[in-house]
Design a protein around this motif. Structure first.
Motif, PDB file in Angstrom:
ATOM      1  N   ARG A  60     -23.149  18.156   6.729  1.00 24.77           N
ATOM      2  CA  ARG A  60     -23.458  16.853   6.146  1.00 24.77           C
ATOM      3  C   ARG A  60     -22.220  16.221   5.545  1.00 24.77           C
ATOM      4  NH1 ARG A  60     -29.082  16.822   3.584  1.00 24.77           N
ATOM      5  NH2 ARG A  60     -28.058  15.612   1.969  1.00 24.77           N
ATOM      6  N   MET A  61     -22.275  14.905   5.395  1.00 17.75           N
ATOM      7  CA  MET A  61     -21.251  14.171   4.677  1.00 17.75           C
ATOM      8  C   MET A  61     -21.842  13.731   3.345  1.00 17.75           C
ATOM      9  SD  MET A  61     -19.014  14.433   7.044  1.00 17.75           S
ATOM     10  CE  MET A  61     -17.642  13.404   6.481  1.00 17.75           C
ATOM     11  N   ALA A  62     -20.968  13.348   2.408  1.00 16.40           N
ATOM     12  CA  ALA A  62     -21.442  12.940   1.089  1.00 16.40           C
ATOM     13  C   ALA A  62     -20.414  12.042   0.421  1.00 16.40           C
ATOM     14  CB  ALA A  62     -21.722  14.163   0.218  1.00 16.40           C
ATOM     15  N   VAL A  63     -20.854  11.315  -0.586  1.00 16.94           N
ATOM     16  CA  VAL A  63     -19.920  10.548  -1.404  1.00 16.94           C
ATOM     17  C   VAL A  63     -19.279  11.514  -2.381  1.00 16.94           C
ATOM     18  CG1 VAL A  63     -19.699   8.772  -3.180  1.00 16.94           C
ATOM     19  CG2 VAL A  63     -21.149   8.362  -1.182  1.00 16.94           C
ATOM     20  N   ILE A  64     -17.990  11.771  -2.184  1.00 18.20           N
ATOM     21  CA  ILE A  64     -17.242  12.675  -3.059  1.00 18.20           C
ATOM     22  C   ILE A  64     -15.860  12.058  -3.295  1.00 18.20           C
ATOM     23  CG2 ILE A  64     -18.450  14.771  -2.315  1.00 18.20           C
ATOM     24  CD1 ILE A  64     -16.096  15.389  -0.512  1.00 18.20           C
ATOM     25  N   HIS A  65     -15.181  12.556  -4.309  1.00 17.11           N
ATOM     26  CA  HIS A  65     -13.903  11.949  -4.671  1.00 17.11           C
ATOM     27  C   HIS A  65     -12.709  12.874  -4.423  1.00 17.11           C
ATOM     28  CE1 HIS A  65     -15.734   8.339  -6.394  1.00 17.11           C
ATOM     29  NE2 HIS A  65     -16.692   9.146  -6.797  1.00 17.11           N
ATOM     30  N   GLN A  66     -12.963  14.056  -3.882  1.00 18.27           N
ATOM     31  CA  GLN A  66     -11.880  14.958  -3.494  1.00 18.27           C
ATOM     32  C   GLN A  66     -11.982  15.237  -2.003  1.00 18.27           C
ATOM     33  OE1 GLN A  66     -12.249  18.423  -5.998  1.00 18.27           O
ATOM     34  NE2 GLN A  66     -10.879  17.587  -7.542  1.00 18.27           N
ATOM     35  N   ASN A  67     -10.838  15.262  -1.323  1.00 23.88           N
ATOM     36  CA  ASN A  67     -10.808  15.506   0.114  1.00 23.88           C
ATOM     37  C   ASN A  67     -11.739  14.542   0.852  1.00 23.88           C
ATOM     38  OD1 ASN A  67      -9.034  17.811  -0.142  1.00 23.88           O
ATOM     39  ND2 ASN A  67     -10.810  18.895  -0.948  1.00 23.88           N
ATOM     40  N   HIS A  85     -24.096   6.081   2.764  1.00 19.52           N
ATOM     41  CA  HIS A  85     -24.032   5.027   1.753  1.00 19.52           C
ATOM     42  C   HIS A  85     -25.419   4.538   1.338  1.00 19.52           C
ATOM     43  CE1 HIS A  85     -19.567   3.571   2.061  1.00 19.52           C
ATOM     44  NE2 HIS A  85     -19.728   4.646   1.313  1.00 19.52           N
ATOM     45  N   MET A  86     -26.332   4.407   2.286  1.00 20.96           N
ATOM     46  CA  MET A  86     -27.673   3.949   1.920  1.00 20.96           C
ATOM     47  C   MET A  86     -28.419   5.016   1.114  1.00 20.96           C
ATOM     48  SD  MET A  86     -27.350   0.958   2.910  1.00 20.96           S
ATOM     49  CE  MET A  86     -28.943   0.325   2.383  1.00 20.96           C
ATOM     50  N   LYS A  87     -28.204   6.268   1.449  1.00 17.51           N
ATOM     51  CA  LYS A  87     -28.787   7.340   0.628  1.00 17.51           C
ATOM     52  C   LYS A  87     -28.183   7.304  -0.777  1.00 17.51           C
ATOM     53  CE  LYS A  87     -28.816  12.395   0.126  1.00 17.51           C
ATOM     54  NZ  LYS A  87     -30.204  12.509  -0.328  1.00 17.51           N
ATOM     55  N   TYR A  88     -26.898   7.045  -0.855  1.00 20.57           N
ATOM     56  CA  TYR A  88     -26.177   7.026  -2.130  1.00 20.57           C
ATOM     57  C   TYR A  88     -26.747   5.981  -3.087  1.00 20.57           C
ATOM     58  CZ  TYR A  88     -22.147   6.590  -5.308  1.00 20.57           C
ATOM     59  OH  TYR A  88     -21.329   6.537  -6.411  1.00 20.57           O
ATOM     60  N   ILE A  89     -27.200   4.842  -2.555  1.00 18.60           N
ATOM     61  CA  ILE A  89     -27.765   3.808  -3.429  1.00 18.60           C
ATOM     62  C   ILE A  89     -29.288   3.936  -3.559  1.00 18.60           C
ATOM     63  CG2 ILE A  89     -25.879   2.215  -2.934  1.00 18.60           C
ATOM     64  CD1 ILE A  89     -27.819   0.633  -1.136  1.00 18.60           C
ATOM     65  N   GLY A  90     -29.833   5.050  -3.069  1.00 23.33           N
ATOM     66  CA  GLY A  90     -31.252   5.320  -3.262  1.00 23.33           C
ATOM     67  C   GLY A  90     -32.171   4.767  -2.202  1.00 23.33           C
TER      68      GLY A  90
END
Length: 308
Positions: free
Chosen positions: A199-206, A241-246
């Protein structure tokens, strides 16, 4: 043979060697990295280590990446829904369920197999044997428009347009929940999910910068139809991104709810509009593909408000 070297950041203190290396490159699977480690191609501070070796901050991790062995791919006469074609560029309307190029578990029936049969060798070689002509990708269960380069000149031009964000890409998507505002932009970096490498995710490292612009087209009782325009093109970008905003995509087997109450297999996402500047003529070409039948059916279901 490619040589890579990294200095372990304090945030990776205690991380396994194999997991650490996997996180350094999105294209490497954990199984492949473990093969390289068993072949003693990886070292920590100059000494070969096993995959379960725990790293310390400041360690120097080195890796020798062996050259990839390209698979032999044979043309397959698979029907294609071609929306544009000339001597330089081909645009195909990819159906849901078709994989773009060969890979693990997908050794036949891909778009590349179909292109090899249709184009009879007239494809850009920049992508290598496994990805001839492939300039960009859309997910297996995303339908819609995809451009293909038939020669290296076209490939270089289209790739440069992608890099400069001058390619127009508009996707239609049905998402869970009612989005209250009419427009929005999700500016959030995307990288591999540390808990699940598939899976991919919103993360701030790598991670890499990712920007998605969306507009609401219609609201339903418990869902929303949106248009998404990509400024960048990261793996699973709209879905993440759409999952990230709920508001995960309806039918998404990876980022959506475990139970899908709607009659659609795979995420309700369609690459509807594709616009680019022709590599040879300089003419602007904009194409549009209608929704597939399953998304039309989903729209009728949501529109009727009879679904409980």
């Amino acid at each position: 043979m490619e040589y890579c070297e990294w200095t372990v950041n304090p945030s990776f203190e205690g991380e396994r060697l194999d997991k650490y290396i996997v996180q350094m490159n999105d294209e490497w699977s954990r199984a492949r990295v473990q093969e390289w480690i068993r072949a003693q191609l990886a070292s920590v501070n100059g000494q070969a280590r096993k995959g379960n070796h725990r790293l310390k901050a400041g360690d120097i991790v080195s890796l020798k990446v062996p050259p990839a062995v390209e698979p032999e791919i044979h043309p397959e006469p698979i029907p294609l829904d071609i929306r544009y074609e000339d001597q330089d560029v081909l645009v195909v309307n990819k159906p849901r369920g078709m994989v773009i190029h060969p890979g693990a578990g997908n050794y036949s029936g891909t778009l590349v197999h179909a292109l090899l049969a249709h184009c009879r060798g007239e494809l850009s070689g920049i992508g290598g044997v496994a990805r001839p002509g492939i300039v960009h990708r859309i997910d297996k269960d995303t339908s819609g428009l995809l451009m293909v380069a038939k020669n290296d000149l076209a490939h270089q031009s289209l790739a440069e347009q992608l890099k400069d964000h001058t390619i127009e890409r508009m996707y239609s998507a049905f998402v869970h929940g009612v989005i209250p505002h009419d427009h929005g932009t999700v500016d959030a970096p995307i990288g591999r999910d540390k808990k699940n490498r598939q899976r991919m995710a919103v993360i701030h490292q790598n991670s890499k910068p990712a920007v998605t612009h969306f507009s609401v087209r219609e609201r339903f009782r418990s869902a929303t139809l949106v248009e998404c325009r990509l400024e960048t093109g990261r793996t699973h970008q709209i879905r993440v991104h759409m999952k990230y905003i709920g508001h995960p995509l309806i039918g998404d087997p990876v980022y959506g709810p475990q139970k899908n109450p709607y009659a659609i297999e795979g995420q309700a996402l369609h690459a509807q509009v594709l616009g680019f500047t022709h590599p040879r003529t300089g003419k602007r070409i904009v194409l549009e593909a209608e929704w597939p039948e399953d998304m039309e059916k989903l729209y009728r279901t949501l529109k009727s408000k009879s679904f409980v």
